[in-house]
Design an enzyme around this catalytic site. Structure first.
Site, mmCIF file in Angstrom:
data_model
loop_
_atom_site.group_PDB
_atom_site.id
_atom_site.type_symbol
_atom_site.label_atom_id
_atom_site.label_comp_id
_atom_site.label_asym_id
_atom_site.label_seq_id
_atom_site.Cartn_x
_atom_site.Cartn_y
_atom_site.Cartn_z
ATOM 1 N N ASP A 290 -33.484 43.475 -24.171
ATOM 2 C CA ASP A 290 -33.659 42.388 -22.902
ATOM 3 C C ASP A 290 -33.070 43.109 -21.709
ATOM 4 O O ASP A 290 -31.900 43.708 -21.834
ATOM 5 C CB ASP A 290 -33.093 41.135 -23.228
ATOM 6 C CG ASP A 290 -33.617 40.060 -22.125
ATOM 7 O OD1 ASP A 290 -34.830 40.127 -21.903
ATOM 8 O OD2 ASP A 290 -32.855 39.162 -21.616
ATOM 9 N N SER A 291 -33.593 43.213 -20.647
ATOM 10 C CA SER A 291 -32.997 43.960 -19.379
ATOM 11 C C SER A 291 -33.481 43.272 -18.268
ATOM 12 O O SER A 291 -34.412 42.324 -18.349
ATOM 13 C CB SER A 291 -33.779 45.479 -19.488
ATOM 14 O OG SER A 291 -34.894 45.376 -19.657
ATOM 15 N N HIS B 134 -29.925 52.406 -17.392
ATOM 16 C CA HIS B 134 -29.348 51.415 -18.153
ATOM 17 C C HIS B 134 -30.014 51.522 -19.915
ATOM 18 O O HIS B 134 -29.457 51.440 -21.003
ATOM 19 C CB HIS B 134 -29.470 49.857 -17.657
ATOM 20 C CG HIS B 134 -30.841 49.725 -17.461
ATOM 21 N ND1 HIS B 134 -31.805 50.475 -16.738
ATOM 22 C CD2 HIS B 134 -31.677 48.679 -17.653
ATOM 23 C CE1 HIS B 134 -32.812 49.947 -16.258
ATOM 24 N NE2 HIS B 134 -32.900 48.866 -17.026
ATOM 25 N N ARG B 135 -31.324 51.674 -19.725
ATOM 26 C CA ARG B 135 -32.110 51.855 -21.074
ATOM 27 C C ARG B 135 -31.729 53.202 -21.812
ATOM 28 O O ARG B 135 -31.626 52.909 -22.886
ATOM 29 C CB ARG B 135 -33.717 51.748 -20.814
ATOM 30 C CG ARG B 135 -34.396 51.511 -22.008
ATOM 31 C CD ARG B 135 -35.976 51.154 -21.713
ATOM 32 N NE ARG B 135 -35.848 49.797 -21.303
ATOM 33 C CZ ARG B 135 -36.117 49.352 -20.077
ATOM 34 N NH1 ARG B 135 -36.665 50.316 -19.003
ATOM 35 N NH2 ARG B 135 -36.269 48.091 -19.700
ATOM 36 N N LYS C 91 -42.389 50.464 -20.689
ATOM 37 C CA LYS C 91 -41.158 50.558 -21.389
ATOM 38 C C LYS C 91 -41.203 51.353 -22.590
ATOM 39 O O LYS C 91 -40.325 52.102 -23.058
ATOM 40 C CB LYS C 91 -40.694 49.020 -21.863
ATOM 41 C CG LYS C 91 -39.216 49.106 -22.324
ATOM 42 C CD LYS C 91 -39.186 47.604 -22.577
ATOM 43 C CE LYS C 91 -38.982 46.555 -21.580
ATOM 44 N NZ LYS C 91 -38.502 45.053 -21.861
ATOM 45 N N GLU D 176 -40.558 32.956 -27.591
ATOM 46 C CA GLU D 176 -39.775 32.139 -26.575
ATOM 47 C C GLU D 176 -38.333 32.869 -26.197
ATOM 48 O O GLU D 176 -37.417 32.482 -27.189
ATOM 49 C CB GLU D 176 -39.588 30.671 -26.604
ATOM 50 C CG GLU D 176 -39.329 29.905 -25.444
ATOM 51 C CD GLU D 176 -39.035 28.475 -25.728
ATOM 52 O OE1 GLU D 176 -38.426 27.823 -24.635
ATOM 53 O OE2 GLU D 176 -39.318 27.903 -26.932
ATOM 54 N N ASN E 72 -44.853 46.059 -23.712
ATOM 55 C CA ASN E 72 -44.609 46.669 -22.141
ATOM 56 C C ASN E 72 -44.942 48.254 -22.388
ATOM 57 O O ASN E 72 -44.073 48.855 -23.072
ATOM 58 C CB ASN E 72 -43.314 46.481 -21.388
ATOM 59 C CG ASN E 72 -43.320 46.793 -20.181
ATOM 60 O OD1 ASN E 72 -43.743 48.021 -19.880
ATOM 61 N ND2 ASN E 72 -42.784 46.131 -19.200
#
Length: 202
Positions: A72-73, A183-184, A15, A43, A12
Site C-alpha cells: 500500500d503506497s 519509496h517502493r 507497479k 476492501e 497495476n
C-alpha cells in the site's frame, strides 16, 4: 531449497513493471493477480499503509496457500494534513484521472511556499506466509510538491513530486534513477533482505 513462486497482490501493470525492475533477480518468479489467474475484490479499509498491505497480502494468501506480497503506497502532503495518504488511489474518486488529482493538489497549495510544500511518498510491503506469519517493510522518500506537472516517465503523483537533491520530479527521472531512491525501491529491497532471513531464496 526449491525456488518458490511469489504472488504480488496487484493488478497495476505500472507497479508490476517497477517491481520487476527493482527485484530483477527474481522477477520471473513474481506474478501479478492477473498473471496468477486470481480475481479478488479486497476492501482496503485499514487506517494505515501497514494495515492495508497486510489486509491484501493475508486475503490472497488464504485464497491461494502461497507466499503473497502486497503493498500500500501513497502521497502524504504536510500542508494538507498528510492527505491524501492511504486514500491516494481513491482521492477525488478512483476513476478520476491523476492529472485532475495532481492539479487539485497544486491548487490546494497555491499559497504554500518553500518547506510548506513538503511531502513524501510512502510504501509499505507486507508478506503473508501460509503458516500465518506476516512481515512488513516500509520505505519513504521526502520531497516537495511542484508548482506544475513535469515529466512523462512516472505515473500517479510522480509529475508533481519534486526531489530537491535531483532538481527534478520523479516523473522526470529514468526508471533506474527513480528505483534507486523511491519509496517502493527502498521497501522492496528491505523486503528482499527480510525474505532471505525467513529462508526464502531471493
Amino acid at each position: 531449497m526449491e525456488q518458490e513462486k511469489i504472488i504480488f497482490a496487484t493488478g497495476n501493470q505500472d507497479k508490476m513493471k517497477e517491481i520487476r525492475e527493482i527485484m530483477s533477480d527474481i522477477g520471473d518468479r513474481i506474478f501479478s493477480l492477473k498473471e496468477a489467474g486470481i480475481e479478488a475484490d479486497i476492501e482496503e479499509n485499514g487506517a494505515t499503509f501497514e494495515e492495508n498491505a497486510i489486509i491484501k497480502a493475508r486475503a490472497i494468501c488464504r485464497l491461494t496457500g502461497q507466499i503473497v506480497l502486497a503493498d500500500d503506497s501513497g502521497l502524504e502532503v504536510d500542508y494538507m494534513n498528510k492527505a491524501p495518504g492511504v486514500y491516494s488511489a481513491r482521492y477525488l474518486g478512483e476513476d478520476t484521472s491523476y492529472s485532475i488529482k495532481n492539479q487539485t493538489i497544486i491548487k490546494n497549495l497555491e499559497n504554500a511556499k518553500g518547506d510548506e510544500r513538503s511531502a513524501r511518498f510512502v510504501c509499505v510491503i507486507a508478506a503473508a506466509f501460509p503458516d500465518g506469519r506476516i512481515i512488513t517493510a516500509r520505505g519513504e522518500i521526502e520531497g516537495l510538491i511542484a508548482h506544475e506537472e513535469k515529466g512523462d516517465n512516472g505515473f500517479g503523483y510522480d509529475p508533481i513530486f519534486y526531489v530537491p537533491d535531483y532538481n527534478m520530479t520523479t516523473a522526470q527521472m529514468d526508471s533506474e534513477q527513480k528505483n534507486n531512491i523511491s519509496h517502493r525501491g527502498k521497501a522492496l529491497r528491505l523486503m528482499k533482505e527480510k525474505l532471505k532471513y525467513e529462508g526464502i531464496d531471493c
